[in-house]
Write a protein that holds these residues in place. Structure first.
Motif, PDB file in Angstrom:
ATOM      1  N   PHE A  71      83.021  -0.794  13.715  1.00 28.81           N
ATOM      2  CA  PHE A  71      84.183   0.019  14.073  1.00 28.81           C
ATOM      3  C   PHE A  71      84.616   0.813  12.838  1.00 28.81           C
ATOM      4  O   PHE A  71      85.008   0.231  11.823  1.00 28.81           O
ATOM      5  CB  PHE A  71      85.337  -0.866  14.545  1.00 28.81           C
ATOM      6  N   ALA A  72      84.549   2.153  12.962  1.00 36.42           N
ATOM      7  CA  ALA A  72      84.953   3.031  11.855  1.00 36.42           C
ATOM      8  C   ALA A  72      85.647   4.265  12.416  1.00 36.42           C
ATOM      9  O   ALA A  72      85.460   5.374  11.942  1.00 36.42           O
ATOM     10  CB  ALA A  72      83.723   3.410  11.022  1.00 36.42           C
ATOM     11  N   ALA A  73      86.454   4.047  13.437  1.00 36.93           N
ATOM     12  CA  ALA A  73      87.157   5.142  14.134  1.00 36.93           C
ATOM     13  C   ALA A  73      88.465   5.496  13.445  1.00 36.93           C
ATOM     14  O   ALA A  73      89.295   6.215  14.011  1.00 36.93           O
ATOM     15  CB  ALA A  73      87.384   4.761  15.591  1.00 36.93           C
ATOM     16  N   GLY A  74      88.674   5.000  12.235  1.00 36.50           N
ATOM     17  CA  GLY A  74      89.916   5.252  11.499  1.00 36.50           C
ATOM     18  C   GLY A  74      90.964   4.218  11.854  1.00 36.50           C
ATOM     19  O   GLY A  74      90.841   3.477  12.833  1.00 36.50           O
ATOM     20  N   SER A  75      92.017   4.168  11.038  1.00 34.07           N
ATOM     21  CA  SER A  75      93.068   3.164  11.248  1.00 34.07           C
ATOM     22  C   SER A  75      93.605   3.208  12.676  1.00 34.07           C
ATOM     23  O   SER A  75      93.734   2.175  13.340  1.00 34.07           O
ATOM     24  CB  SER A  75      94.209   3.432  10.244  1.00 34.07           C
ATOM     25  N   VAL A  76      93.885   4.404  13.166  1.00 31.03           N
ATOM     26  CA  VAL A  76      94.442   4.516  14.519  1.00 31.03           C
ATOM     27  C   VAL A  76      93.361   4.285  15.569  1.00 31.03           C
ATOM     28  O   VAL A  76      93.567   3.535  16.530  1.00 31.03           O
ATOM     29  CB  VAL A  76      95.119   5.889  14.710  1.00 31.03           C
ATOM     30  N   GLY A  77      92.206   4.913  15.400  1.00 35.26           N
ATOM     31  CA  GLY A  77      91.148   4.805  16.410  1.00 35.26           C
ATOM     32  C   GLY A  77      90.642   3.385  16.572  1.00 35.26           C
ATOM     33  O   GLY A  77      90.504   2.877  17.693  1.00 35.26           O
ATOM     34  N   THR A  78      90.366   2.710  15.469  1.00 34.63           N
ATOM     35  CA  THR A  78      89.871   1.338  15.531  1.00 34.63           C
ATOM     36  C   THR A  78      90.952   0.395  16.058  1.00 34.63           C
ATOM     37  O   THR A  78      90.684  -0.469  16.907  1.00 34.63           O
ATOM     38  CB  THR A  78      89.381   0.892  14.136  1.00 34.63           C
ATOM     39  N   SER A  79      92.186   0.566  15.583  1.00 38.79           N
ATOM     40  CA  SER A  79      93.273  -0.308  16.042  1.00 38.79           C
ATOM     41  C   SER A  79      93.508  -0.142  17.540  1.00 38.79           C
ATOM     42  O   SER A  79      93.719  -1.122  18.263  1.00 38.79           O
ATOM     43  CB  SER A  79      94.566   0.007  15.289  1.00 38.79           C
ATOM     44  N   LEU A  94      91.364   0.879  19.861  1.00 40.79           N
ATOM     45  CA  LEU A  94      90.245   0.308  20.631  1.00 40.79           C
ATOM     46  C   LEU A  94      90.345  -1.211  20.687  1.00 40.79           C
ATOM     47  O   LEU A  94      90.264  -1.814  21.768  1.00 40.79           O
ATOM     48  CB  LEU A  94      88.920   0.686  19.963  1.00 40.79           C
ATOM     49  N   LEU A  95      90.526  -1.839  19.530  1.00 41.22           N
ATOM     50  CA  LEU A  95      90.514  -3.309  19.500  1.00 41.22           C
ATOM     51  C   LEU A  95      91.748  -3.892  20.190  1.00 41.22           C
ATOM     52  O   LEU A  95      91.657  -4.946  20.842  1.00 41.22           O
ATOM     53  CB  LEU A  95      90.391  -3.809  18.060  1.00 41.22           C
ATOM     54  N   THR A  96      92.900  -3.228  20.073  1.00 41.16           N
ATOM     55  CA  THR A  96      94.106  -3.703  20.762  1.00 41.16           C
ATOM     56  C   THR A  96      93.883  -3.693  22.274  1.00 41.16           C
ATOM     57  O   THR A  96      94.208  -4.653  22.983  1.00 41.16           O
ATOM     58  CB  THR A  96      95.314  -2.813  20.379  1.00 41.16           C
ATOM     59  N   LYS A  97      93.291  -2.593  22.759  1.00 40.55           N
ATOM     60  CA  LYS A  97      93.018  -2.492  24.202  1.00 40.55           C
ATOM     61  C   LYS A  97      91.983  -3.534  24.635  1.00 40.55           C
ATOM     62  O   LYS A  97      92.171  -4.218  25.645  1.00 40.55           O
ATOM     63  CB  LYS A  97      92.517  -1.078  24.536  1.00 40.55           C
ATOM     64  N   LEU A  98      90.908  -3.671  23.879  1.00 35.39           N
ATOM     65  CA  LEU A  98      89.820  -4.556  24.305  1.00 35.39           C
ATOM     66  C   LEU A  98      90.252  -6.021  24.293  1.00 35.39           C
ATOM     67  O   LEU A  98      89.818  -6.811  25.132  1.00 35.39           O
ATOM     68  CB  LEU A  98      88.583  -4.341  23.418  1.00 35.39           C
ATOM     69  N   LYS A  99      91.139  -6.375  23.349  1.00 34.10           N
ATOM     70  CA  LYS A  99      91.657  -7.755  23.345  1.00 34.10           C
ATOM     71  C   LYS A  99      92.599  -7.965  24.535  1.00 34.10           C
ATOM     72  O   LYS A  99      92.467  -8.940  25.279  1.00 34.10           O
ATOM     73  CB  LYS A  99      92.395  -8.042  22.031  1.00 34.10           C
ATOM     74  N   ILE A 134      95.125  -8.645  15.409  1.00 34.65           N
ATOM     75  CA  ILE A 134      94.685  -7.314  15.860  1.00 34.65           C
ATOM     76  C   ILE A 134      95.910  -6.449  16.174  1.00 34.65           C
ATOM     77  O   ILE A 134      96.804  -6.875  16.909  1.00 34.65           O
ATOM     78  CB  ILE A 134      93.793  -7.438  17.118  1.00 34.65           C
ATOM     79  N   GLY A 135      95.938  -5.244  15.620  1.00 28.47           N
ATOM     80  CA  GLY A 135      97.045  -4.303  15.875  1.00 28.47           C
ATOM     81  C   GLY A 135      98.182  -4.409  14.882  1.00 28.47           C
ATOM     82  O   GLY A 135      99.080  -3.567  14.901  1.00 28.47           O
ATOM     83  N   GLY A 164      96.267  -2.120  10.654  1.00 31.36           N
ATOM     84  CA  GLY A 164      96.089  -2.383  12.083  1.00 31.36           C
ATOM     85  C   GLY A 164      95.041  -3.451  12.349  1.00 31.36           C
ATOM     86  O   GLY A 164      95.107  -4.152  13.364  1.00 31.36           O
ATOM     87  N   VAL A 165      94.067  -3.563  11.446  1.00 32.05           N
ATOM     88  CA  VAL A 165      93.036  -4.618  11.562  1.00 32.05           C
ATOM     89  C   VAL A 165      92.804  -5.114  10.127  1.00 32.05           C
ATOM     90  O   VAL A 165      91.786  -4.848   9.515  1.00 32.05           O
ATOM     91  CB  VAL A 165      91.729  -4.086  12.179  1.00 32.05           C
ATOM     92  N   VAL A 166      93.784  -5.822   9.599  1.00 32.21           N
ATOM     93  CA  VAL A 166      93.853  -6.052   8.160  1.00 32.21           C
ATOM     94  C   VAL A 166      92.780  -7.034   7.673  1.00 32.21           C
ATOM     95  O   VAL A 166      92.523  -8.065   8.299  1.00 32.21           O
ATOM     96  CB  VAL A 166      95.272  -6.525   7.780  1.00 32.21           C
ATOM     97  N   LEU A 167      92.189  -6.656   6.535  1.00 30.52           N
ATOM     98  CA  LEU A 167      91.155  -7.470   5.879  1.00 30.52           C
ATOM     99  C   LEU A 167      91.666  -8.872   5.601  1.00 30.52           C
ATOM    100  O   LEU A 167      92.794  -9.069   5.146  1.00 30.52           O
ATOM    101  CB  LEU A 167      90.755  -6.808   4.550  1.00 30.52           C
ATOM    102  N   ASN A 168      90.799  -9.840   5.845  1.00 35.36           N
ATOM    103  CA  ASN A 168      91.102 -11.257   5.579  1.00 35.36           C
ATOM    104  C   ASN A 168      92.173 -11.822   6.519  1.00 35.36           C
ATOM    105  O   ASN A 168      92.638 -12.940   6.317  1.00 35.36           O
ATOM    106  CB  ASN A 168      91.522 -11.471   4.117  1.00 35.36           C
ATOM    107  N   LYS A 169      92.581 -11.039   7.534  1.00 32.79           N
ATOM    108  CA  LYS A 169      93.495 -11.523   8.566  1.00 32.79           C
ATOM    109  C   LYS A 169      92.821 -11.378   9.934  1.00 32.79           C
ATOM    110  O   LYS A 169      92.446 -12.355  10.556  1.00 32.79           O
ATOM    111  CB  LYS A 169      94.818 -10.779   8.510  1.00 32.79           C
TER     112      LYS A 169
END
Ligand code: FAD
Length: 496
Positions: free
Chosen positions: A280-288, A290-295, A307-308, A441-446
């Motif tokens: 996932f490399a859609a940018g902070s908004v794009g990746t967040s 996508l993953l928020t919706k998919l979860k 996530i988010g 939005g998808v923070v490292l190590n979290k």
């Protein structure tokens, strides 16, 4: 684009995606990059690929019928105008409390940004990425990122004499008279090209104000650096005008669903590809998003509760100052910034001395401040509306305004000058409605492990600015690139 199965699929072609594509390909992995925006390789009717900042047209904005220029007004006149709806280069994505500006196209934000390539001061790094070892970043990955991006410094002797940086020299004079540290900032622009622009030997680009809607000549975007090297491996294919809408587990691999768009934004086809690994490399908004919706919709239910979360605006706030008539900033202004005022330690603000390339004398000094803003917003799935919302509130910019005032109230008092009230409409001093620097939005190590592997799913990775928890203390793309270099090296070594 329709290949049934790919070993690695990268969503988005900005900094994180370009680093991932290059390093995976160098490791012998075939990579399919899926990019929402266009490939920006074909000239328009004026013979140019990109529109000028002063004359936005159909190419300038992502699926809008009216421009939404960051500086909406000038001397009392509204600047926005109607344009045909088109898959243009700059997205002003509106959430309830903030407009987030992002690049759209192969090369992501590198197509539209100011090229300021800043490595944070080392003593601030612990607050930027607390779980990352600073030694490895400053010894290995920041140098690797700076080299890969083609970062260099302006020739100081030339800078002192050229008309196109008079605005920056005025910025320095005012900073120094108020005893603020004034620092030169590296850039990815080709300085030899800019010198030739100034001498009239080549077509003007930075000196024609080209930045927000693309740069036709001298800027070293990702297309000229990481993506050129990635393509040269022969292992990377890119599908522009494709929007990833789903990534679903499929027997140890993932089914990636995407929509193909035409240049009006209409969906012309829906496709799916099976991928062994998805980056996932859609940018902070794009990746967040996508993953928020998919979860939330049960497609990737094992993603964790981080996530988010942890989204910030890098404390962005803009303002202008009105100078005295004997202090002109120049009608010729290079669109590539070279300097900033560093009051981070004392006041929580780093102010980029920004160009105002209108082509006329404005007697204005313009600044984009990056500030220490403690507010963090969250992305949530709005099932009723079928979209992802962001909880940022406009009032949360107040700490950023306060931090910026530690610089500009003092300069105004010293110089006997005032803030401009004509740049953002309705006597507004502060451009507090926007950010250029979405982070988190998808923070490292979290939400991921300490190298971007998403918790809950093997083979899913995050590579972009969504890993950085809301603030970088400076302009972010060098840190995004360096972190991606660090993480992909660990992933190539341990996971492939
Ligand atoms: P991006 O570069 O945003 O790349 C993400 C890509 O994914 C985009 O191309 C997008 O179209 C694509 N995408 C999104 N969703 C999907 C989907 N569903 N399917 C497929 N593709 C998708 N930073 C600096 O350091 N210095 C500067 O001088 C500077 N100036 C800036 C000026 C402006 C006007 C703007 C807007 C930004 C500026 N920035 C600057 C910020 C910098 O450009 C970003 O921080 C950087 O681009 C983020 O990198 P990224 O890899 O996280 O994502």
């Amino acid at each position: 684009a329709d290949a049934a199965r790919v070993p690695a699929l990268v969503i988005g072609s900005g900094y994180g995606g370009s680093v991932a594509a290059l390093r995976l390909a160098e490791a012998g992995v075939d990579v399919h990059v899926v990019e929402l925006g266009m490939s920006w390789d074909t000239p328009g009717p004026d013979g140019k690929i990109f529109a000028n900042t002063t004359k936005p047209d159909y190419r300038s904005f992502w699926l809008r019928t009216r421009t939404k220029q960051p500086l909406s007004n000038f001397l009392g006149f509204p600047l926005d105008k109607d344009v045909p709806r088109y898959t243009g280069i700059l997205d002003a994505e509106d959430f309830a409390g903030i407009s987030v500006y992002q690049g759209r196209g192969v090369g992501g934000g590198s197509l539209v940004n100011g090229g300021m390539a800043v490595t944070p001061r080392r003593q601030h790094f612990g607050a930027v990425l607390p779980s990352v070892n600073p030694d490895e970043m400053y010894d290995v990955y920041y140098p690797r990122a700076n080299a890969g991006l083609g970062v260099t410094n302006v020739d100081p002797a030339w800078w002192e004499g050229t008309d196109c940086y008079q605005y920056a020299r005025v910025g320095r004079k005012h900073a120094q008279r108020s005893a603020f540290p004034f620092v030169f900032v590296p850039n990815v622009y080709d300085w030899e090209y800019m010198k030739q622009e100034a001498s009239g030997a080549v077509p003007h680009s930075a000196l024609a104000g080209e930045v927000l809607y693309g740069n036709n000549h001298g800027k070293k975007t990702l297309v000229k650096t990481y993506l050129a090297r990635a393509k040269a491996t022969g292992r990377v294919t890119i599908s522009p005008l494709h929007r990833v809408t789903s990534v679903a587990p499929a027997g140890g691999a993932y089914t990636v669903t995407m929509e193909q768009l035409d240049t009006t934004g209409a969906v012309t086809a829906t496709k799916s590809v099976t991928a062994d690994r998805v980056f996932f490399a859609a940018g902070s908004v794009g990746t967040s998003k996508l993953l928020t919706k998919l979860k939330a919709t049960g497609v990737l239910p094992n993603l964790n509760g981080e996530i988010g979360k942890g989204w910030g605006d890098n404390g962005n706030v803009m303002c202008g100052r009105a100078n005295h008539l004997w202090d002109p900033t120049g009608k010729l202004q290079s669109a590539m910034p070279t300097a900033g005022i560093d009051n981070w330690d004392a006041g929580g603000a780093f102010a980029e001395v920004a160009p105002l390339p209108t082509g006329i004398e404005t007697w204005a000094s313009f600044y984009l401040s990056i500030t220490r803003n403690p507010h963090r917003a969250e992305f949530t799935w709005n099932a009723g509306a079928g979209r992802v919302d962001l909880s940022w509130q406009t009032a949360w910019k107040q700490p950023s305004i306060d931090a910026a005032k530690t610089i500009f109230d003092k300069i105004n008092a010293k110089e006997g000058t005032i803030y401009r009230t004509d740049l953002f409409g309705a006597y507004k001093i502060w451009g507090d409605h926007l950010t250029y620097h979405p982070l988190g939005g998808v923070v490292l190590n979290k939400a991921t492990d300490n190298h971007g592997r998403l918790h809950g799913y093997r083979g899913l990775y995050v590579m972009d600015g969504s890993l950085i928890p809301g603030n970088a203390s400076v302009n972010p793309f060098v840190t995004i690139t360096a972190l991606a270099e660090r993480n992909i090296e660990a992933i190539v070594t341990a996971d492939l």
